[in-house]
Design a protein around this motif. Structure first.
Motif, PDB file in Angstrom:
ATOM      1  N   LEU A 150      -4.986  13.461  -2.629  1.00 20.76           N
ATOM      2  CA  LEU A 150      -4.494  12.297  -1.899  1.00 20.76           C
ATOM      3  C   LEU A 150      -4.705  11.073  -2.770  1.00 20.76           C
ATOM      4  O   LEU A 150      -5.693  10.984  -3.492  1.00 20.76           O
ATOM      5  CB  LEU A 150      -5.252  12.114  -0.586  1.00 20.76           C
ATOM      6  CG  LEU A 150      -5.268  13.267   0.411  1.00 20.76           C
ATOM      7  CD1 LEU A 150      -6.152  12.910   1.607  1.00 20.76           C
ATOM      8  CD2 LEU A 150      -3.854  13.600   0.871  1.00 20.76           C
TER       9      LEU A 150
ATOM     10  N   GLN B  20      -8.940  12.995   6.260  1.00 19.65           N
ATOM     11  CA  GLN B  20      -8.688  13.443   4.893  1.00 19.65           C
ATOM     12  C   GLN B  20      -8.708  14.962   4.810  1.00 19.65           C
ATOM     13  O   GLN B  20      -7.870  15.568   4.124  1.00 19.65           O
ATOM     14  CB  GLN B  20      -9.734  12.845   3.947  1.00 19.65           C
ATOM     15  CG  GLN B  20      -9.655  11.342   3.804  1.00 19.65           C
ATOM     16  CD  GLN B  20     -10.897  10.751   3.156  1.00 19.65           C
ATOM     17  OE1 GLN B  20     -11.980  11.347   3.176  1.00 19.65           O
ATOM     18  NE2 GLN B  20     -10.760   9.572   2.566  1.00 19.65           N
TER      19      GLN B  20
ATOM     20  N   ARG C  84       0.858  -1.185   0.000  1.00 17.50           N
ATOM     21  CA  ARG C  84       0.000   0.000   0.000  1.00 17.50           C
ATOM     22  C   ARG C  84       0.896   1.237   0.000  1.00 17.50           C
ATOM     23  O   ARG C  84       1.759   1.384   0.862  1.00 17.50           O
ATOM     24  CB  ARG C  84      -0.903   0.011   1.232  1.00 17.50           C
ATOM     25  CG  ARG C  84      -1.878   1.203   1.265  1.00 17.50           C
ATOM     26  CD  ARG C  84      -2.625   1.242   2.584  1.00 17.50           C
ATOM     27  NE  ARG C  84      -1.712   1.544   3.697  1.00 17.50           N
ATOM     28  CZ  ARG C  84      -1.988   1.285   4.963  1.00 17.50           C
ATOM     29  NH1 ARG C  84      -3.116   0.686   5.300  1.00 17.50           N
ATOM     30  NH2 ARG C  84      -1.116   1.604   5.918  1.00 17.50           N
TER      31      ARG C  84
ATOM     32  N   THR D 195      -4.149   6.624  -2.711  1.00 17.26           N
ATOM     33  CA  THR D 195      -3.724   5.387  -2.064  1.00 17.26           C
ATOM     34  C   THR D 195      -3.710   4.290  -3.108  1.00 17.26           C
ATOM     35  O   THR D 195      -4.745   3.995  -3.719  1.00 17.26           O
ATOM     36  CB  THR D 195      -4.661   4.989  -0.913  1.00 17.26           C
ATOM     37  OG1 THR D 195      -4.737   6.065   0.027  1.00 17.26           O
ATOM     38  CG2 THR D 195      -4.135   3.740  -0.207  1.00 17.26           C
TER      39      THR D 195
ATOM     40  N   THR E  76       0.760   5.428  -0.069  1.00 18.09           N
ATOM     41  CA  THR E  76      -0.044   6.639   0.032  1.00 18.09           C
ATOM     42  C   THR E  76       0.746   7.820  -0.524  1.00 18.09           C
ATOM     43  O   THR E  76       1.950   7.932  -0.311  1.00 18.09           O
ATOM     44  CB  THR E  76      -0.458   6.917   1.488  1.00 18.09           C
ATOM     45  OG1 THR E  76       0.723   6.998   2.301  1.00 18.09           O
ATOM     46  CG2 THR E  76      -1.343   5.796   2.016  1.00 18.09           C
TER      47      THR E  76
END
Length: 252
Positions: free
Chosen positions: A146, A201, A132, A148, A134
């Motif tokens: 943003l 967020q 993962r 991911t 980010t």
């Protein structure tokens, strides 16, 4: 009943007065508000009422709090265009719109179990180990989006490209990195939907919690239809228009 409701929410009247002052220019964009004590004395209410009124206008995007400095009238943002393109773009995620000044920060963690929705998008078993990554992308030093990204370790595990931002192909994007493994990425499919950002967020994007954003769910597929990467891109809708640059081949 009505009187009790009125007494329970005096901050709403204060918030309405604040909105009026912002609308008529009494409080200019970028101006620091008086202290809560001063405002409380002016309106005849406690500081807690002033705080709640300010918090409401912060969620509406009219005010902003600055740590250690106070509360300010928020300046309106000039809308810009973010271009989605098959080219590499910023951070290898296909974004060119923020401009040449765009920068990003990335953090990868290996062996993260795939959540159910991600596992479905990658066509892997639930809790299959993934990398993962980010991303926080900035334009003019301000948060722009943003992202991911998830890659199944059944494909990249034990290779030099296991970390998207590490190794010899760091930052080169999904297509180039998969090609290093002999995998040809044929297409990317994107689904867009409106969402509202949560508290975490919002803090990263520098917007009020609940602000509307555009969520892009993107998945890259190899020539045999295998998903090799999927990602969620979150873009504040009040700041960015999203445009697509789509190559068109010759007419047949």
């Amino acid at each position: 009943m009505a009187d009790g409701s009125s007494r329970a929410a005096p901050y709403l009247g204060v918030a309405a007065a604040f909105r009026a002052r912002i609308a008529d220019g009494t409080w200019a964009h970028g101006e620091r508000l008086p202290s809560r004590g001063e405002l409380g004395a002016e309106f005849g209410v406690g500081e807690n009422v002033i705080r709640r009124a300010q918090e409401l206008l912060i969620t509406e995007g009219l005010l902003e709090g600055r740590a250690g400095s106070g509360t300010y009238v928020r300046a309106p943002y000039q809308r810009r265009t973010m271009v989605r393109t098959p080219a590499l773009g910023v951070a290898g995620i296909g974004v060119t719109g923020p401009g040449p000044d765009a920068t990003y920060e990335a953090d990868s963690i290996a062996k993260v179990p795939a959540p159910p929705g991600i596992a479905e998008r990658l066509a892997v078993g639930a809790d299959s180990p993934c990398v993962r990554t980010t991303y926080e992308v900035f334009a003019d030093r301000q948060p722009a989006l943003l992202a991911t990204s998830w890659e199944p370790m059944s494909i990249t595990g034990g290779t030099v490209i296991v970390l998207p931002e590490g190794g010899p192909l760091a930052g080169r994007g999904v297509t180039a990195r998969m090609a290093h493994l002999g995998i040809t990425v044929q297409k990317a499919v994107e689904t867009l939907r409106p969402v509202h950002v949560d508290k975490d967020q919002a803090q990263l994007l520098g917007v009020p919690a609940g602000t509307q954003a555009t969520l892009i769910q993107r998945t890259h597929y190899s020539t045999d239809g295998t998903p090799v990467e999927t990602a969620d891109l979150l873009i504040p809708a009040d700041r960015w228009d999203i445009a697509y640059s789509i190559p068109v081949g010759p007419a047949t």
